[in-house]
Design a protein around this motif. Structure first.
Motif, PDB file in Angstrom:
ATOM      1  N   PHE A   1      -2.608   2.320 -13.727  1.00 43.34           N
ATOM      2  CA  PHE A   1      -2.064   3.283 -12.760  1.00 43.34           C
ATOM      3  C   PHE A   1      -0.618   2.953 -12.412  1.00 43.34           C
ATOM      4  N   TRP A   2      -0.346   1.675 -12.080  1.00 42.93           N
ATOM      5  CA  TRP A   2       1.032   1.286 -11.765  1.00 42.93           C
ATOM      6  C   TRP A   2       1.929   1.417 -12.994  1.00 42.93           C
ATOM      7  N   LEU A   3       1.373   1.164 -14.159  1.00 48.35           N
ATOM      8  CA  LEU A   3       2.135   1.312 -15.397  1.00 48.35           C
ATOM      9  C   LEU A   3       2.573   2.759 -15.603  1.00 48.35           C
ATOM     10  N   ALA A   4       1.640   3.690 -15.388  1.00 50.48           N
ATOM     11  CA  ALA A   4       1.961   5.109 -15.587  1.00 50.48           C
ATOM     12  C   ALA A   4       3.023   5.583 -14.590  1.00 50.48           C
ATOM     13  N   LEU A   5       2.900   5.188 -13.321  1.00 50.35           N
ATOM     14  CA  LEU A   5       3.882   5.610 -12.323  1.00 50.35           C
ATOM     15  C   LEU A   5       5.260   5.003 -12.596  1.00 50.35           C
ATOM     16  N   THR A   6       5.293   3.743 -13.012  1.00 53.30           N
ATOM     17  CA  THR A   6       6.573   3.106 -13.310  1.00 53.30           C
ATOM     18  C   THR A   6       7.270   3.807 -14.473  1.00 53.30           C
ATOM     19  N   ILE A   7       6.513   4.136 -15.519  1.00 53.93           N
ATOM     20  CA  ILE A   7       7.096   4.854 -16.664  1.00 53.93           C
ATOM     21  C   ILE A   7       7.574   6.237 -16.249  1.00 53.93           C
ATOM     22  N   PHE A   8       6.795   6.913 -15.396  1.00 56.48           N
ATOM     23  CA  PHE A   8       7.179   8.258 -14.959  1.00 56.48           C
ATOM     24  C   PHE A   8       8.510   8.240 -14.205  1.00 56.48           C
TER      25      PHE A   8
ATOM     26  N   SER B   1      15.782   5.908  -8.887  1.00 57.40           N
ATOM     27  CA  SER B   1      15.823   4.574  -8.285  1.00 57.40           C
ATOM     28  C   SER B   1      15.093   4.520  -6.947  1.00 57.40           C
ATOM     29  N   THR B   2      15.276   5.542  -6.109  1.00 60.82           N
ATOM     30  CA  THR B   2      14.629   5.518  -4.797  1.00 60.82           C
ATOM     31  C   THR B   2      13.105   5.612  -4.889  1.00 60.82           C
ATOM     32  N   PRO B   3      12.536   6.543  -5.661  1.00 59.46           N
ATOM     33  CA  PRO B   3      11.072   6.519  -5.823  1.00 59.46           C
ATOM     34  C   PRO B   3      10.567   5.233  -6.474  1.00 59.46           C
ATOM     35  N   GLN B   4      11.334   4.717  -7.439  1.00 61.98           N
ATOM     36  CA  GLN B   4      10.929   3.464  -8.095  1.00 61.98           C
ATOM     37  C   GLN B   4      10.936   2.295  -7.114  1.00 61.98           C
ATOM     38  N   LEU B   5      11.977   2.219  -6.285  1.00 58.83           N
ATOM     39  CA  LEU B   5      12.046   1.163  -5.276  1.00 58.83           C
ATOM     40  C   LEU B   5      10.893   1.267  -4.288  1.00 58.83           C
ATOM     41  N   THR B   6      10.572   2.474  -3.864  1.00 59.98           N
ATOM     42  CA  THR B   6       9.458   2.680  -2.939  1.00 59.98           C
ATOM     43  C   THR B   6       8.135   2.268  -3.562  1.00 59.98           C
ATOM     44  N   LEU B   7       7.924   2.645  -4.814  1.00 64.37           N
ATOM     45  CA  LEU B   7       6.686   2.300  -5.506  1.00 64.37           C
ATOM     46  C   LEU B   7       6.527   0.792  -5.659  1.00 64.37           C
ATOM     47  N   GLN B   8       7.562   0.112  -6.151  1.00 67.99           N
ATOM     48  CA  GLN B   8       7.452  -1.330  -6.402  1.00 67.99           C
ATOM     49  C   GLN B   8       7.311  -2.111  -5.096  1.00 67.99           C
TER      50      GLN B   8
ATOM     51  N   TYR C   1       5.826  -0.959  -2.418  1.00 69.69           N
ATOM     52  CA  TYR C   1       4.443  -0.683  -2.010  1.00 69.69           C
ATOM     53  C   TYR C   1       3.467  -1.593  -2.763  1.00 69.69           C
ATOM     54  N   ILE C   2       3.679  -1.741  -4.076  1.00 71.60           N
ATOM     55  CA  ILE C   2       2.810  -2.627  -4.862  1.00 71.60           C
ATOM     56  C   ILE C   2       2.941  -4.067  -4.386  1.00 71.60           C
ATOM     57  N   SER C   3       4.151  -4.501  -4.077  1.00 76.43           N
ATOM     58  CA  SER C   3       4.376  -5.880  -3.625  1.00 76.43           C
ATOM     59  C   SER C   3       3.677  -6.157  -2.305  1.00 76.43           C
ATOM     60  N   VAL C   4       3.683  -5.162  -1.390  1.00 80.49           N
ATOM     61  CA  VAL C   4       3.013  -5.348  -0.102  1.00 80.49           C
ATOM     62  C   VAL C   4       1.504  -5.445  -0.288  1.00 80.49           C
ATOM     63  N   LEU C   5       0.981  -4.599  -1.168  1.00 76.31           N
ATOM     64  CA  LEU C   5      -0.473  -4.638  -1.394  1.00 76.31           C
ATOM     65  C   LEU C   5      -0.916  -5.941  -2.057  1.00 76.31           C
ATOM     66  N   GLU C   6      -0.124  -6.436  -3.015  1.00 78.36           N
ATOM     67  CA  GLU C   6      -0.512  -7.626  -3.750  1.00 78.36           C
ATOM     68  C   GLU C   6      -0.068  -8.919  -3.067  1.00 78.36           C
ATOM     69  N   LYS C   7       0.768  -8.817  -2.042  1.00 72.90           N
ATOM     70  CA  LYS C   7       1.314  -9.991  -1.345  1.00 72.90           C
ATOM     71  C   LYS C   7       2.000 -10.958  -2.311  1.00 72.90           C
ATOM     72  N   TYR C   8       2.639 -10.372  -3.327  1.00 70.75           N
ATOM     73  CA  TYR C   8       3.260 -11.209  -4.354  1.00 70.75           C
ATOM     74  C   TYR C   8       4.351 -10.392  -5.027  1.00 70.75           C
ATOM     75  N   VAL C   9       5.503 -11.043  -5.260  1.00 73.15           N
ATOM     76  CA  VAL C   9       6.636 -10.375  -5.901  1.00 73.15           C
ATOM     77  C   VAL C   9       7.040 -11.186  -7.126  1.00 73.15           C
TER      78      VAL C   9
ATOM     79  N   MET D   1      13.616  -4.075  -8.324  1.00 72.18           N
ATOM     80  CA  MET D   1      13.879  -3.568  -6.975  1.00 72.18           C
ATOM     81  C   MET D   1      15.325  -3.815  -6.573  1.00 72.18           C
ATOM     82  N   GLY D   2      15.886  -4.956  -6.970  1.00 72.67           N
ATOM     83  CA  GLY D   2      17.286  -5.225  -6.661  1.00 72.67           C
ATOM     84  C   GLY D   2      18.219  -4.247  -7.341  1.00 72.67           C
ATOM     85  N   ILE D   3      17.969  -3.967  -8.630  1.00 74.25           N
ATOM     86  CA  ILE D   3      18.797  -2.998  -9.350  1.00 74.25           C
ATOM     87  C   ILE D   3      18.644  -1.609  -8.748  1.00 74.25           C
TER      88      ILE D   3
END
Length: 432
Positions: A51-58, A163-170, A172-180, A188-190
């Protein structure tokens, strides 16, 4: 040198080509974000996160396709025989070949004398005076200007549709996984740099469109102020949306759609109420349907920008330039008051309904940091318009006048008047 009293008009000076630094930055951000997303997609594939793979590619491919179409549209390549360039665009590598073209034009400019294409006349503000300047524009300078215009639009599309949707998505994933992981942190920096640069381009484009008769040049301090303003505004906005979405997963979608649709339909409602016809200068070969499609895409980009930050311009679909050139402090104030109220409401709701995911975080301090960060962004915005705007001397009223409601009672002393500039070039006219 001519003083305020006048003098002989100078001859038009040849315009020199400048290093296309903006083109290089836009291309580097485009390639860097794509490469970082590819590495992150590999890690998602290894961990079987489909799921995260598909959204990141999109969020990589969708803005990339729009970028390729924008570059083709601005350069009018469909009516020219350039198969290699079109192939590079099909491979999603159009910005690379365009950047190489611009660098080649820059390197060859000035090595041999070339006839000028046209003469431009601009005004420049210098120490309270207005100076008229004439410049000869050669073929190389004109080609570089076309490349710059295309890459400015590309930077805005890449920033706010990718970039903005990608930053929001990544995030969100980092908060859920508690890991970056490192790959996600780099992406996210780029993305944050890309969206800040896109907002900076929005500001410069807005100034150039509103003050088209003037030679506008931002000082380094003004650049720094805009970067601080935009980075604080966008980063806090994204953080608030991500925190709210981790608790209210089903409510974030209608809130985002409401933000998007209200701003999307507002220019069209104003256009329909005005009773005017569609502008016919978008593209001469476009039909009415094609013109509507382009205007809808333009309005969608405008709405996407306003979801995360102030767009710096107001759309006017009845105008030839599609931009309202008036300096409307009221709309600016309404936007930031409404956005600050919305951010405050969302972050307070998150605070009261947060889950155990945030047990190791000082949540009151986080709420205070987000709200103070957004207020600091507003402060840098007011600082820019009050002291660092390159055309602030042409404002009928500045930020201080609006805040004190002076403009409603009387005209303050020392307010610049509307100038009636003679047509003689080379004469300096006081604007104080």
């Amino acid at each position: 040198m001519d003083g305020p009293s006048g003098g002989c008009p100078p001859t038009a000076a040849p315009s020199r080509a400048k290093l296309p630094l903006g083109i290089i930055i836009s291309t580097a951000l485009f390639c860097g974000e794509g490469a970082a997303a590819a590495v992150l997609c590999l890690s998602y594939d290894h961990s079987d996160d489909r799921f995260w793979l598909a959204l990141t590619i999109f969020f990589v491919l969708c803005p990339s396709v729009l970028v390729q179409l924008t570059l083709i549209f601005v350069h009018r390549d469909l009516s020219r025989d350039r198969p290699l360039v079109l192939l590079m665009h099909l491979l999603q590598l159009g910005p690379l070949i365009r950047c190489m073209e611009a660098l080649v034009v820059y390197c060859w400019s000035g090595k041999e004398e070339e006839p000028y294409v046209t003469i431009t006349r601009k005004r420049r503000l210098r120490k309270g005076y207005e100076v008229e300047m004439e410049q000869e524009v050669g073929h190389s300078v004109r080609r570089l200007a076309t490349h710059r215009n295309a890459f400015k639009r590309m930077a805005v599309i890449q920033a706010f549709l990718g970039s903005t949707p990608q930053l929001t998505l990544q995030l969100y994933i980092s908060v859920l996984e508690k890991y970056v992981p490192a790959a996600r942190a780099v992406l996210m920096g780029i993305c944050l740099v890309s969206v800040t640069y896109g907002a900076l381009v929005c500001n410069t484009l807005a100034i150039q469109v509103k003050y088209d008769d003037y030679k506008v040049q931002l000082r380094p301090l003004a650049f720094l102020c805009i970067v601080l303003w935009r980075s604080l505004e966008i980063s806090t906005r994204v953080a608030v949306l991500v925190l709210f979405s981790t608790v209210f997963k089903h409510w974030i979608i209608p809130i985002a759609l409401a933000n998007l649709l209200v701003v999307f339909f507002l220019p069209w409602v104003q256009f329909w109420r005005s009773g005017t016809r569609l502008p016919d200068n978008i593209e001469k070969n476009f039909s009415r349907v094609g013109t509507v499609v382009v205007l809808c895409a333009f309005t969608l980009l405008y709405a996407s920008i306003n979801m995360f930050c102030w767009s710096a311009v107001q759309l006017n679909l009845a105008d030839r330039d599609l931009i309202d050139k008036s300096q409307n402090w009221g709309r600016l104030a309404v936007y930031y008051v409404a956005r600050l109220a919305e951010n405050t409401a969302l972050v307070i709701l998150w605070y009261f309904f947060k889950t155990d995911v945030y047990e190791n975080i000082c949540t009151p301090l986080l709420v205070a940091q987000l709200l103070i960060g957004y207020c600091l962004g507003i402060y840098f915005m007011l600082l820019f318009f009050q002291y660092l705007h390159p055309c602030r001397q042409l404002f009928r009223h500045n930020v201080a006048d609006f805040l004190h409601c002076v403009c409603c009672r009387r005209q303050p002393p020392g307010t610049p008047l509307h100038l009636q500039v003679p047509y003689e070039p080379g004469v300096r006219h006081s604007i104080v």
